[in-house]
Each structure stands twice: as C-alpha cells, then as structure tokens.
Design a protein around this motif. Structure first.
Motif, PDB file in Angstrom:
ATOM      1  N   GLY A   1       0.776  -1.032   0.016  1.00  0.00           N
ATOM      2  CA  GLY A   1       0.070   0.050  -0.031  1.00  0.00           C
ATOM      3  C   GLY A   1       0.753   1.348  -0.072  1.00  0.00           C
ATOM      4  N   TYR A   2       2.240   1.101   0.095  1.00  0.00           N
ATOM      5  CA  TYR A   2       3.203   2.507   0.063  1.00  0.00           C
ATOM      6  C   TYR A   2       3.135   3.185  -1.409  1.00  0.00           C
ATOM      7  CZ  TYR A   2       4.535   1.308   4.755  1.00  0.00           C
ATOM      8  OH  TYR A   2       4.447   1.127   5.859  1.00  0.00           O
ATOM      9  N   LEU A   3       2.978   4.302  -1.419  1.00  0.00           N
ATOM     10  CA  LEU A   3       3.131   5.284  -2.592  1.00  0.00           C
ATOM     11  C   LEU A   3       4.002   6.215  -2.558  1.00  0.00           C
ATOM     12  CD1 LEU A   3      -0.794   5.706  -3.130  1.00  0.00           C
ATOM     13  CD2 LEU A   3       0.686   4.504  -4.614  1.00  0.00           C
ATOM     14  N   HIS A   4       5.071   5.969  -3.371  1.00  0.00           N
ATOM     15  CA  HIS A   4       6.500   7.158  -3.114  1.00  0.00           C
ATOM     16  C   HIS A   4       6.500   8.181  -3.834  1.00  0.00           C
ATOM     17  CE1 HIS A   4       7.862   3.773  -0.657  1.00  0.00           C
ATOM     18  NE2 HIS A   4       7.682   2.983  -1.616  1.00  0.00           N
ATOM     19  N   LEU A   5       6.211   9.524  -3.535  1.00  0.00           N
ATOM     20  CA  LEU A   5       6.223  10.508  -4.521  1.00  0.00           C
ATOM     21  C   LEU A   5       7.637  11.242  -4.762  1.00  0.00           C
ATOM     22  CD1 LEU A   5       4.063  12.317  -5.744  1.00  0.00           C
ATOM     23  CD2 LEU A   5       3.991  14.049  -3.798  1.00  0.00           C
ATOM     24  N   LEU A   6       8.245  11.197  -5.904  1.00  0.00           N
ATOM     25  CA  LEU A   6       9.364  11.663  -6.158  1.00  0.00           C
ATOM     26  C   LEU A   6       9.572  12.907  -7.005  1.00  0.00           C
ATOM     27  CD1 LEU A   6       9.924   8.652  -5.523  1.00  0.00           C
ATOM     28  CD2 LEU A   6      11.472   8.449  -7.444  1.00  0.00           C
ATOM     29  N   SER A   7      10.316  13.592  -6.846  1.00  0.00           N
ATOM     30  CA  SER A   7      10.639  14.917  -7.561  1.00  0.00           C
ATOM     31  C   SER A   7      11.081  14.462  -8.944  1.00  0.00           C
ATOM     32  CB  SER A   7      11.709  15.825  -6.884  1.00  0.00           C
ATOM     33  OG  SER A   7      12.238  16.768  -7.950  1.00  0.00           O
ATOM     34  N   MET A   8      10.154  14.828 -10.232  1.00  0.00           N
ATOM     35  CA  MET A   8      10.806  14.591 -11.612  1.00  0.00           C
ATOM     36  C   MET A   8      12.202  15.183 -11.846  1.00  0.00           C
ATOM     37  SD  MET A   8       9.592  12.611 -13.806  1.00  0.00           S
ATOM     38  CE  MET A   8      10.050  12.409 -15.570  1.00  0.00           C
ATOM     39  N   LYS A   9      12.575  16.307 -11.251  1.00  0.00           N
ATOM     40  CA  LYS A   9      13.622  16.766 -11.390  1.00  0.00           C
ATOM     41  C   LYS A   9      14.945  16.104 -10.974  1.00  0.00           C
ATOM     42  CE  LYS A   9      15.405  21.751 -11.887  1.00  0.00           C
ATOM     43  NZ  LYS A   9      15.168  23.017 -11.672  1.00  0.00           N
ATOM     44  N   SER A  10      14.976  15.787  -9.740  1.00  0.00           N
ATOM     45  CA  SER A  10      16.014  15.147  -9.105  1.00  0.00           C
ATOM     46  C   SER A  10      15.965  13.522  -8.842  1.00  0.00           C
ATOM     47  CB  SER A  10      16.122  15.757  -7.670  1.00  0.00           C
ATOM     48  OG  SER A  10      15.061  15.352  -6.606  1.00  0.00           O
ATOM     49  N   LYS A  11      14.766  13.301  -9.206  1.00  0.00           N
ATOM     50  CA  LYS A  11      14.519  11.825  -8.781  1.00  0.00           C
ATOM     51  C   LYS A  11      14.701  11.289  -7.583  1.00  0.00           C
ATOM     52  CE  LYS A  11      13.920  11.311 -13.361  1.00  0.00           C
ATOM     53  NZ  LYS A  11      13.970  12.838 -13.943  1.00  0.00           N
ATOM     54  N   GLU A  12      14.579  12.343  -6.551  1.00  0.00           N
ATOM     55  CA  GLU A  12      14.809  12.009  -5.244  1.00  0.00           C
ATOM     56  C   GLU A  12      13.227  11.827  -4.546  1.00  0.00           C
ATOM     57  OE1 GLU A  12      17.455  14.924  -3.556  1.00  0.00           O
ATOM     58  OE2 GLU A  12      19.080  13.930  -4.574  1.00  0.00           O
ATOM     59  N   LEU A  13      13.237  11.438  -3.248  1.00  0.00           N
ATOM     60  CA  LEU A  13      11.893  11.136  -2.604  1.00  0.00           C
ATOM     61  C   LEU A  13      11.474  12.409  -2.017  1.00  0.00           C
ATOM     62  CD1 LEU A  13       9.826   8.987  -1.519  1.00  0.00           C
ATOM     63  CD2 LEU A  13      11.058   8.569   0.354  1.00  0.00           C
ATOM     64  N   ILE A  14      10.134  12.578  -2.388  1.00  0.00           N
ATOM     65  CA  ILE A  14       9.738  13.983  -1.311  1.00  0.00           C
ATOM     66  C   ILE A  14       8.590  13.252  -0.308  1.00  0.00           C
ATOM     67  CG2 ILE A  14       7.968  15.773  -1.869  1.00  0.00           C
ATOM     68  CD1 ILE A  14       8.612  15.515  -4.682  1.00  0.00           C
ATOM     69  N   SER A  15       7.996  12.347  -0.452  1.00  0.00           N
ATOM     70  CA  SER A  15       7.086  11.872   0.566  1.00  0.00           C
ATOM     71  C   SER A  15       6.581  10.587   0.351  1.00  0.00           C
ATOM     72  CB  SER A  15       6.143  12.918   0.783  1.00  0.00           C
ATOM     73  OG  SER A  15       5.132  12.607   2.106  1.00  0.00           O
ATOM     74  N   THR A  16       6.119   9.832   1.298  1.00  0.00           N
ATOM     75  CA  THR A  16       5.603   8.544   1.147  1.00  0.00           C
ATOM     76  C   THR A  16       4.243   8.326   1.671  1.00  0.00           C
ATOM     77  OG1 THR A  16       7.774   7.188   1.025  1.00  0.00           O
ATOM     78  CG2 THR A  16       5.485   5.894   1.637  1.00  0.00           C
TER      79      THR A  16
END
Length: 263
Positions: free
Chosen positions: A124-139
């Motif tokens: 059930g986890y959804l990982h939101l990444l920055s498209m620019k840096s491809k780093e995790l913003i939030s889960t």
C-alpha cells in the motif's frame, strides 16, 4: 495504417506503446529489454529513429516525460529504473532511491505538470518523487495494497485504487488523504483513470466491470453511485483511458484477444 513498429518488431511481449507528447514519434518497449522510437509518417513506412537496449532489464513500463525530453523505464524484477535523456543520448541508471525500501519498482505515474513521479510500492505504499532530481519527497499509504493510481489534470490530487476496491484521494501538496470511497461492487481494483476535463473517474475491476463516476460525488460520498457501469468486458479490466476531449472512454483487458471497447 501500416504497423507502427514494422521496421523493428519486438522479440518479446510489448508492454508500452506511447505517442510522443509533441513530436510525430511513437515509442515501443517490452520484455526484449529494448525501447524503440519510430517516426510516424503518412507513407507506408514508419522509419525507425533508434533503439536503446537495457542489458538484463526486461521492461515493465516506459513513459515519455511530459516535456518529451526523457523516457523513464522500470523493469520487471528490479528496484532501480532508467532514464533515457533523448537530447543528450545518455542512458542514466537511477539506483536505489534513498528512503524507498522496495524489492521491485514496477508501476509508476507521471504528473501532468511534469513535477512528480509516483512509484507504486508494495503493502500500500506510494512514493512521491521529484521528477527533476528523482529523489523522494514523501511516502503515502493506502489500506491494503495499491493496484493503480492517477493524477488529476491539474496535478493537485492523486486517486489511488486499492486491490480491496477502495479509492483514496490525496492532496499532492500536503500528502494528506482528503477522502476515500468504495468502488461499487468491486472485488479487486485493477485500473483507474481521470478524464482530462476532470469531470469523470473510471475504475476498472477484476470482474471486468468499469464504473464511471462524476468527480464531485467521488469527493463527497463514501458509497457513490456510478453514473454508468460498463459491463462489456468478461475478463478483468486492465486498462481504462479517456481520449483528450473526454468524449470516449477506452476499456480493455489483456486477458483475452481483442478485448477493447470504446464507450
């Protein structure tokens, strides 16, 4: 029309066919570990522009970035993904994303404004990444397991459809769950789509039923009534998508031949 990829048929199952957002180009990608680009022309040939090969990386899903400058590709059994920079011609591996503890990264969605990449994890986890840096913003986390997600056209909300038949609506900015509702009669959620004019939400389930809701009832009611229930598929609905002007909904099942209906 002639086959789009007739200059290079794939050696395995095709998992992605997508038109470029602004050029007359179509991309194919699949289990033969390759991404191919073809010029879409009116003549009998659709010349191949190029193919890129990702060694020992059968592709699960590939998508053009919103600006059309990159291709993102995930694999069938990997916890990394690749970015192909079309301008520079570079293939950039994105190894394990810090903060994302997943064995496999397969399904993902890109926000229409080009800012975010949403990875569907397990449990059930959804990982939101920055498209620019491809780093995790939030889960974020849904109850049960998540099978599909869709951004709204303005990229402000995410609809996440769980295998248990519930739809969670998230605010992208705060990452808070705004509302959740039960998809009527759903035994197992499979696919979800939001129309480009933000008027409709379509939910496809394992029984083959596709429920069409208006977005206003989705945001208010816990047990909304569908505006229409589409019963034409007899196997699991694995793909729903609206055309750009929200006049046609395509529903399809990959479990049987020729199971594509236009509503």
């Amino acid at each position: 029309c002639p086959p789009a990829n007739q200059e290079r048929f794939a050696n395995g199952k095709l998992v992605t066919v997508q038109f470029h957002p602004c050029a007359q180009v179509v991309m194919t990608a699949g289990h033969d570990r390759s991404v191919s680009l073809f010029q879409v022309s009116n003549c009998s040939m659709n010349p191949k522009i190029q193919s890129i090969y990702l060694e020992s990386f059968p592709i699960y899903k590939a998508r053009f970035s919103v600006d059309g400058e990159q291709v993102i590709a995930t694999g069938t059994h990997h916890n990394m993904f690749f970015v192909y920079d079309m301008m520079a011609g570079n293939i950039i591996p994105i190894p394990k994303v810090r903060g994302v503890e997943e064995r496999f990264l397969r399904n993902f969605e890109l926000s229409p404004d080009g800012s975010f990449m949403l990875l569907t994890g397990t449990s059930g986890y959804l990982h939101l990444l920055s498209m620019k840096s491809k780093e995790l913003i939030s889960t974020m986390k849904v109850n049960g397991r998540c099978s599909a997600s869709a951004f709204t056209p303005d990229s402000s909300k995410i609809y996440s459809y769980s295998k248990e038949g519930e739809v969670f609506i998230w605010d992208v900015r705060s990452r808070k769950c705004l509302h959740k509702f039960e998809d009527e009669g759903s035994l197992e959620g499979k696919c979800i789509a939001v129309s480009k004019n933000n008027q409709y939400v379509a939910c496809g389930s394992s029984s083959g039923v596709v429920n069409l809701y208006t977005t206003d009832v989705c945001l208010k009611e816990n047990h909304p009534k569908p505006a229409k229930a589409i019963m034409n598929l007899v196997t699991a609905a694995t793909c729903v998508t609206f055309n750009p002007t929200t006049e046609i909904l395509a529903v399809a099942s990959c479990d049987t031949d020729e199971a594509v209906k236009l509503v």
